[in-house]
Scaffold this motif. Structure first.
Motif, PDB file in Angstrom:
ATOM      1  N   ASP A 181      -7.015  -1.232  -5.758  1.00  0.00           N
ATOM      2  CA  ASP A 181      -5.905  -0.829  -6.621  1.00  0.00           C
ATOM      3  C   ASP A 181      -4.559  -1.163  -5.991  1.00  0.00           C
ATOM      4  OD1 ASP A 181      -7.790   0.113  -8.386  1.00  0.00           O
ATOM      5  OD2 ASP A 181      -7.562   2.229  -7.822  1.00  0.00           O
ATOM      6  N   ALA A 182      -4.440  -0.947  -4.679  1.00  0.00           N
ATOM      7  CA  ALA A 182      -3.172  -1.242  -3.999  1.00  0.00           C
ATOM      8  C   ALA A 182      -2.892  -2.739  -3.989  1.00  0.00           C
ATOM      9  CB  ALA A 182      -3.210  -0.694  -2.570  1.00  0.00           C
ATOM     10  N   ALA A 183      -3.913  -3.537  -3.703  1.00  0.00           N
ATOM     11  CA  ALA A 183      -3.730  -4.991  -3.666  1.00  0.00           C
ATOM     12  C   ALA A 183      -3.396  -5.535  -5.044  1.00  0.00           C
ATOM     13  CB  ALA A 183      -4.996  -5.655  -3.115  1.00  0.00           C
ATOM     14  N   LYS A 223       5.935   1.640  -1.031  1.00  0.00           N
ATOM     15  CA  LYS A 223       4.926   2.698  -1.086  1.00  0.00           C
ATOM     16  C   LYS A 223       3.509   2.110  -1.040  1.00  0.00           C
ATOM     17  CE  LYS A 223       7.750   6.050  -3.597  1.00  0.00           C
ATOM     18  NZ  LYS A 223       7.929   6.832  -4.863  1.00  0.00           N
ATOM     19  N   ILE A 224       3.348   0.973  -1.674  1.00  0.00           N
ATOM     20  CA  ILE A 224       2.024   0.311  -1.642  1.00  0.00           C
ATOM     21  C   ILE A 224       1.693  -0.114  -0.222  1.00  0.00           C
ATOM     22  CG2 ILE A 224       0.705  -1.691  -2.431  1.00  0.00           C
ATOM     23  CD1 ILE A 224       2.385  -1.582  -5.008  1.00  0.00           C
ATOM     24  N   ILE A 225       2.693  -0.657   0.481  1.00  0.00           N
ATOM     25  CA  ILE A 225       2.461  -1.072   1.863  1.00  0.00           C
ATOM     26  C   ILE A 225       2.129   0.140   2.734  1.00  0.00           C
ATOM     27  CG2 ILE A 225       3.558  -2.082   3.903  1.00  0.00           C
ATOM     28  CD1 ILE A 225       5.103  -3.913   2.038  1.00  0.00           C
ATOM     29  N   GLN A 226       2.772   1.251   2.472  1.00  0.00           N
ATOM     30  CA  GLN A 226       2.444   2.472   3.214  1.00  0.00           C
ATOM     31  C   GLN A 226       0.996   2.890   2.948  1.00  0.00           C
ATOM     32  OE1 GLN A 226       5.391   5.356   2.044  1.00  0.00           O
ATOM     33  NE2 GLN A 226       7.074   4.267   3.088  1.00  0.00           N
ATOM     34  N   GLU A 227       0.550   2.728   1.703  1.00  0.00           N
ATOM     35  CA  GLU A 227      -0.832   3.048   1.354  1.00  0.00           C
ATOM     36  C   GLU A 227      -1.806   2.120   2.099  1.00  0.00           C
ATOM     37  OE1 GLU A 227      -4.333   4.290  -1.044  1.00  0.00           O
ATOM     38  OE2 GLU A 227      -2.626   5.161   0.028  1.00  0.00           O
ATOM     39  N   LEU A 285       0.788 -14.403  -0.881  1.00  0.00           N
ATOM     40  CA  LEU A 285       1.785 -14.229   0.185  1.00  0.00           C
ATOM     41  C   LEU A 285       1.903 -15.482   1.034  1.00  0.00           C
ATOM     42  CD1 LEU A 285       0.832 -10.586   1.234  1.00  0.00           C
ATOM     43  CD2 LEU A 285       2.973 -11.295   0.134  1.00  0.00           C
ATOM     44  N   ASP A 286       0.767 -16.111   1.313  1.00  0.00           N
ATOM     45  CA  ASP A 286       0.781 -17.327   2.129  1.00  0.00           C
ATOM     46  C   ASP A 286       1.576 -18.433   1.441  1.00  0.00           C
ATOM     47  OD1 ASP A 286      -0.243 -18.655   4.542  1.00  0.00           O
ATOM     48  OD2 ASP A 286      -1.301 -19.944   3.124  1.00  0.00           O
ATOM     49  N   GLN A 287       1.540 -18.445   0.107  1.00  0.00           N
ATOM     50  CA  GLN A 287       2.232 -19.472  -0.658  1.00  0.00           C
ATOM     51  C   GLN A 287       3.748 -19.303  -0.606  1.00  0.00           C
ATOM     52  OE1 GLN A 287       0.670 -19.995  -4.623  1.00  0.00           O
ATOM     53  NE2 GLN A 287       2.564 -20.925  -5.385  1.00  0.00           N
ATOM     54  N   ILE A 288       4.224 -18.064  -0.492  1.00  0.00           N
ATOM     55  CA  ILE A 288       5.668 -17.827  -0.604  1.00  0.00           C
ATOM     56  C   ILE A 288       6.347 -17.559   0.729  1.00  0.00           C
ATOM     57  CG2 ILE A 288       5.449 -16.968  -2.954  1.00  0.00           C
ATOM     58  CD1 ILE A 288       5.727 -14.152  -1.895  1.00  0.00           C
ATOM     59  N   LEU A 315       7.493  -8.496   3.178  1.00  0.00           N
ATOM     60  CA  LEU A 315       6.358  -9.326   2.768  1.00  0.00           C
ATOM     61  C   LEU A 315       5.516  -9.737   3.972  1.00  0.00           C
ATOM     62  CD1 LEU A 315       7.954 -11.613   0.007  1.00  0.00           C
ATOM     63  CD2 LEU A 315       6.620  -9.519  -0.270  1.00  0.00           C
ATOM     64  N   LYS A 316       6.170  -9.998   5.105  1.00  0.00           N
ATOM     65  CA  LYS A 316       5.424 -10.325   6.322  1.00  0.00           C
ATOM     66  C   LYS A 316       4.584  -9.157   6.790  1.00  0.00           C
ATOM     67  CE  LYS A 316       8.098 -14.066   8.438  1.00  0.00           C
ATOM     68  NZ  LYS A 316       8.901 -14.474   9.626  1.00  0.00           N
ATOM     69  N   SER A 317       5.159  -7.967   6.696  1.00  0.00           N
ATOM     70  CA  SER A 317       4.411  -6.768   7.078  1.00  0.00           C
ATOM     71  C   SER A 317       3.186  -6.596   6.185  1.00  0.00           C
ATOM     72  CB  SER A 317       5.322  -5.534   6.981  1.00  0.00           C
ATOM     73  OG  SER A 317       4.580  -4.361   7.203  1.00  0.00           O
ATOM     74  N   LEU A 318       3.388  -6.803   4.895  1.00  0.00           N
ATOM     75  CA  LEU A 318       2.266  -6.699   3.956  1.00  0.00           C
ATOM     76  C   LEU A 318       1.206  -7.756   4.277  1.00  0.00           C
ATOM     77  CD1 LEU A 318       0.944  -5.564   1.416  1.00  0.00           C
ATOM     78  CD2 LEU A 318       2.377  -7.107   0.056  1.00  0.00           C
ATOM     79  N   TYR A 319       1.655  -8.967   4.578  1.00  0.00           N
ATOM     80  CA  TYR A 319       0.733 -10.065   4.893  1.00  0.00           C
ATOM     81  C   TYR A 319      -0.126  -9.726   6.120  1.00  0.00           C
ATOM     82  CZ  TYR A 319      -0.805 -14.852   5.928  1.00  0.00           C
ATOM     83  OH  TYR A 319      -1.555 -15.973   6.169  1.00  0.00           O
ATOM     84  N   GLU A 320       0.485  -9.136   7.120  1.00  0.00           N
ATOM     85  CA  GLU A 320      -0.259  -8.775   8.331  1.00  0.00           C
ATOM     86  C   GLU A 320      -1.324  -7.719   8.037  1.00  0.00           C
ATOM     87  OE1 GLU A 320       2.784  -7.541  10.984  1.00  0.00           O
ATOM     88  OE2 GLU A 320       3.554  -9.586  11.349  1.00  0.00           O
TER      89      GLU A 320
END
Length: 878
Positions: A63-65, A113-117, A13-16, A29-34
């Protein structure tokens, strides 16, 4: 693998994620990164005592990551491949690009859904912290301690009696060949005892030649014979593609008429011994063989003229001394820890390996009664029905590892049994696999070396060889720990041998190929969904290049280590695997890299090995496009021609290779200021120059080396073209950077009077002078120079007289002389150097050998009992 999966996703994520990139996907993606950053920070400070409470959460995190990264990287990969093609390719792939967008939107919902998990997991963590259910990691009491604290001293604890008994067997009056079997269960210390015997200076001096070979459970006769032959020759001689019969013949020839000591370690079956025993002639001169084994039958059948030696478990007193020294060193054990320490010790059942592993845990942990009680109550909590009871202890010790070390440790299971790996390669692999957390104040490789030292301190990784400058050179892992790594890696969805691929779970990340692939190609036609998840393939079997085309299915592959396969040309299909960060290949002929290699925009390490054929034919020709690959960190070749950037690229755009740390071996390269500016962080450089009798040395700008301010290792080889008898000496203005620690020079032909160029370097620790690097009959060192030098090699020189006294080379530990045919003697002044540990001689005159023996006597008179002289192939007086 929760931490490793989060760390990898975080770096992806940091790369993109960039401020200027405001795509529709940027907010999600920012939300996931946080959320990923939050969980990483939590695991960084989470105490190992939380392991059981977090077991379920860690599986969900992993598994989610994994799934999130698969979605993101597959989309990135498709986009890069599409954009990096030619104009015609891009036109033809217009529909493919649309499909990429469509694919992204199809997976967008799944990513949400993964981010929600991950949000849900983060919420659970917060609630557990609010309820004070989780402990915070306490700083280690031993973080500043030396890596080698007491290791040399404590290794002998409990082995003194065993050592004395084995020495008696070796010194038996039998002039016949005696075979001694050392028998004992796994972890009892058989190999450690054999190493002590093998390295004992008095024993070494008693035999003409010595050799060590490890057989292991996976016996391969050709590899065993090669290892035995290389050990006997002592100079890491390459045995090429010799047949088993030829290898056996060479071993027998070397041993014929010599008194020898052979160690054959880790023999599992009697068949390997039956296959090699005929190689060892009975010269009727008290030659000896030591064999170590777990199996009573092997020990009994192999023994000759004596009974097997049974190693016993440690007595409580010896075990406590070993544990106390490993945990506290020279300090006293606090009285309140004595009783609980003894109770922990008894759980180790007298196994030295178990004692050492538990000691590593206690050494790195808080020294409180409460924590030691925690260790005692948990060390046997995970009962298994496996053959090794010690695996129970290893499982608990693993659970107490800091999260950032777990993937690095389990990765050791990738390597075959008893495999010895170079530190430099291991750390590169860890970096490429994204196991290393970035630190702004250090390079990734420096952080990786800290991780390695930590695992060594914990006794989970063994140092096999130290460098002359005191750094780890090679390392390995105990067989029992490897068994644990394989077991745990399967549980953690981490790695597996290729023969199990059809049965693996979908999240398999690492593949280690230890077998012949010829009959398994159909089984490797994996499904599209599964192949996306493979990140690393390491091949140890000598397969054909035609047998590994299946690798192109692994579109997200990061690591391809295929040094056991010989290629004739670069497998161009690899350039489509744009996620590759590490490539290691073997070539046996001249080859050119295609310009399309620049499509590997993430490539960090490129290693080209010559295999067994080191010659001018192992030459790599790099394309100009190499100067576009900004992420490159390590370029390693046997011989390579690197195009000069501006001449080669002309009007094309190139970028500074600011990440480049290692470059070698490049031929006839010009070190202009422009080039130096493009490689500001170079740390290791290997270069070669072929003198044609016409080109001026000054055209290569050697004096500019002084501006490589980060350079620590430099190897320079100079030689004449085949039609020139002698080359011109290098100019005196040859200059070196001040940070240089290790320097190798060959063929320079500089006069000894100019040695101050090197002697004045303030941090130089290792110096190797080969093939007339300096010329002249006399060397007069200057007082105060070479103040930190620890290792000195002189190889092929016309030097006759060398004047040294106690004011010179005051830090020298090892002196190595090879093919110094004209040297009259080693200066007697070395007899007063109390730092000196060894003098090694190879094909030197009897007078040089005699002077070395005289220095040895003087060193022993001063109480330096560890000093030794090693002589190989002494010259004749004739």
């Amino acid at each position: 693998m929760a931490y490793a999966s989060l760390l990898s996703l975080n770096q992806t994520l940091d790369q993109i994620l960039h401020p200027h990139d405001q795509t529709e996907q940027q907010p999600i993606l920012k939300s996931l990164y946080e959320q990923v950053s939050f969980l990483l920070s939590f695991l960084d400070v989470s105490s190992p005592q939380n392991t059981n409470k977090l077991r379920g959460l860690e599986g969900r995190i992993r598994d989610a990551a994994y799934e999130a990264e698969d979605i993101i990287e597959s989309s990135m990969s498709n986009q890069i491949v599409s954009e990096s093609g030619s104009h015609e390719d891009r036109t033809e792939s217009h529909m493919t690009s649309n499909q990429i967008v469509s694919e992204w939107y199809q997976k967008f919902e799944r990513l949400q859904k993964i981010i929600q998990e991950i949000h849900s997991i983060s919420d659970e963590v917060v609630k557990m912290r609010e309820r004070n259910e989780l402990q915070v990691l306490q700083p280690s009491n031993s973080s500043s301690k030396s890596l080698s604290t007491n290791k040399g001293k404590s290794v002998m604890v409990g082995l003194a009696h065993n050592l004395m008994e084995i020495k008696k067997l070796l010194a038996s009056p039998h002039s016949k060949l005696v075979v001694v079997s050392i028998l004992g269960r796994g972890g009892i210390g058989k190999t450690t005892l054999a190493k002590i015997i093998y390295n004992d200076s008095l024993i070494a001096n008693h035999f003409d030649v010595r050799a060590w070979v490890t057989v292991s459970q996976e016996y391969r006769e050709q590899e065993v014979l090669k290892g035995l032959l290389n050990s006997l020759r002592g100079l890491n001689h390459e045995s090429g593609e010799e047949t088993i019969e030829k290898l056996a013949e060479n071993v027998f020839k070397i041993l014929k008429d010599k008194r020898y000591l052979i160690i054959i370690d880790d023999v599992w079956e009697i068949e390997p011994w039956n296959r090699v025993k005929s190689l060892f002639p009975d010269n009727n001169n008290r030659s000896r063989i030591i064999l170590t084994t777990l199996q009573s039958r092997v020990a009994e059948l192999a023994c000759r003229l004596c009974d097997p030696y049974h190693m016993r478990s440690l007595a409580d007193q010896d075990g406590w001394e070993l544990m106390r020294e490993r945990v506290f060193g020279e300090e006293r054990c606090p009285p309140q820890l004595n009783e609980i320490g003894m109770r922990i010790l008894r759980q180790c059942e007298g196994l030295p390996l178990s004692v050492v592993l538990i000691s590593g845990l206690l050494y790195k942990s808080e020294r409180t009664v409460s924590y030691w009680h925690y260790v005692l109550s948990n060390i046997r909590s995970e009962i298994t029905d496996r053959d090794y009871g010690i695996l129970d202890s290893v499982s608990f010790i693993y659970s107490q590892l800091p999260h950032h070390l777990r993937a690095c440790f389990l990765y050791m299971g990738v390597f075959p049994e008893d495999y010895e790996i170079r530190r430099s390669k291991l750390t590169k692999l860890w970096v490429a696999n994204r196991f290393i957390k970035p630190d702004r104040s250090k390079s990734l490789e420096e952080v990786a070396e800290e991780y390695l030292k930590d695992l060594v301190d914990r006794n989970l990784i063994l140092v096999r060889e130290w460098s002359y400058s005191g750094e780890i050179k090679t390392c390995s892992i105990h067989d029992i720990l490897r068994d644990f790594c394989l077991m745990k890696a399967e549980e953690e969805k981490f790695n597996l041998d290729v023969e199990y691929l059809p049965e693996v779970h979908d999240n398999l990340r690492q593949v280690s190929i230890l077998t012949d692939l010829k009959n398994q190609i159909p089984r490797l036609a994996l499904t599209h969904d599964r192949d996306l998840r493979i990140r690393s393939v390491t091949i140890f079997f000598h397969n054909s290049p035609n047998d590994i085309h299946f690798i192109t299915n692994f579109r997200l592959l990061r690591v391809l280590d295929a040094l056991t396969i010989r290629f004739e040309e670069f497998p161009v299909e690899l350039v489509e695997l744009v996620n590759l960060r590490y490539i290691a290949l073997t070539y046996w002929m001249k080859h050119r890299f295609p310009a399309s290699i620049a499509k590997l925009c993430n490539l960090e390490t490129l290693i080209i090995n010559p295999g067994k054929f080191r010659s001018i034919f192992n030459t790599s020709f790099l394309p100009p496009e190499i100067w576009k690959m900004s992420r490159l960190r390590h370029l390693l070749f046997v011989r390579s021609y690197l195009p000069y950037p501006t001449d080669a690229l002309k009007e094309e755009t190139f970028v500074p290779l600011e990440n480049l740390q290692t470059l070698g071996n490049v031929i006839n390269f010009r070190w202009t200021k422009e080039v130096l500016d493009m490689m500001p962080n170079l740390k290791k450089l290997v270069i070669s120059y072929e003198h044609d009798g016409r080109t001026e040395w000054s055209s290569y700008f050697f004096d500019n080396f002084v501006h490589l301010h980060q350079l620590e290792v430099l190897k320079c080889f100079f030689f004449a073209k085949c039609y020139i008898k002698y080359q011109d000496p290098l100019p005196v203005n040859f200059a070196f950077p001040q940070k240089l620690k290790r320097l190798t020079l060959s063929g320079c032909r500089i006069a000894w009077e100019n040695m101050s160029i090197i002697g004045s370097l303030p941090k130089l620790e290792v110096l190797k002078l080969k093939d007339h690097a300096f010329e002249g009959a006399v060397w007069e060192p200057i007082e105060g120079e070479f103040s930190l030098l620890k290792f000195l090699l002189l190889e092929v020189t016309d030097l006759e007289h060398w004047n040294v006294d106690e004011t010179h080379f005051q830090s020298l530990e090892r002196l190595n002389l090879r093919y110094c045919y004209n040297l009259v003697e080693i200066p007697s002044g070395f007899g007063e150097h109390f730092t000196l540990q060894a003098i090694e001689l190879y094909e030197c005159s009897p007078s040089v050998v005699a002077s070395a023996k005289s220095i040895e006597e003087e060193q022993r008179d001063f109480g330096n009992d560890k000093f030794q002289v090693v002589v190989k192939y002494e010259m004749s007086d004739v």
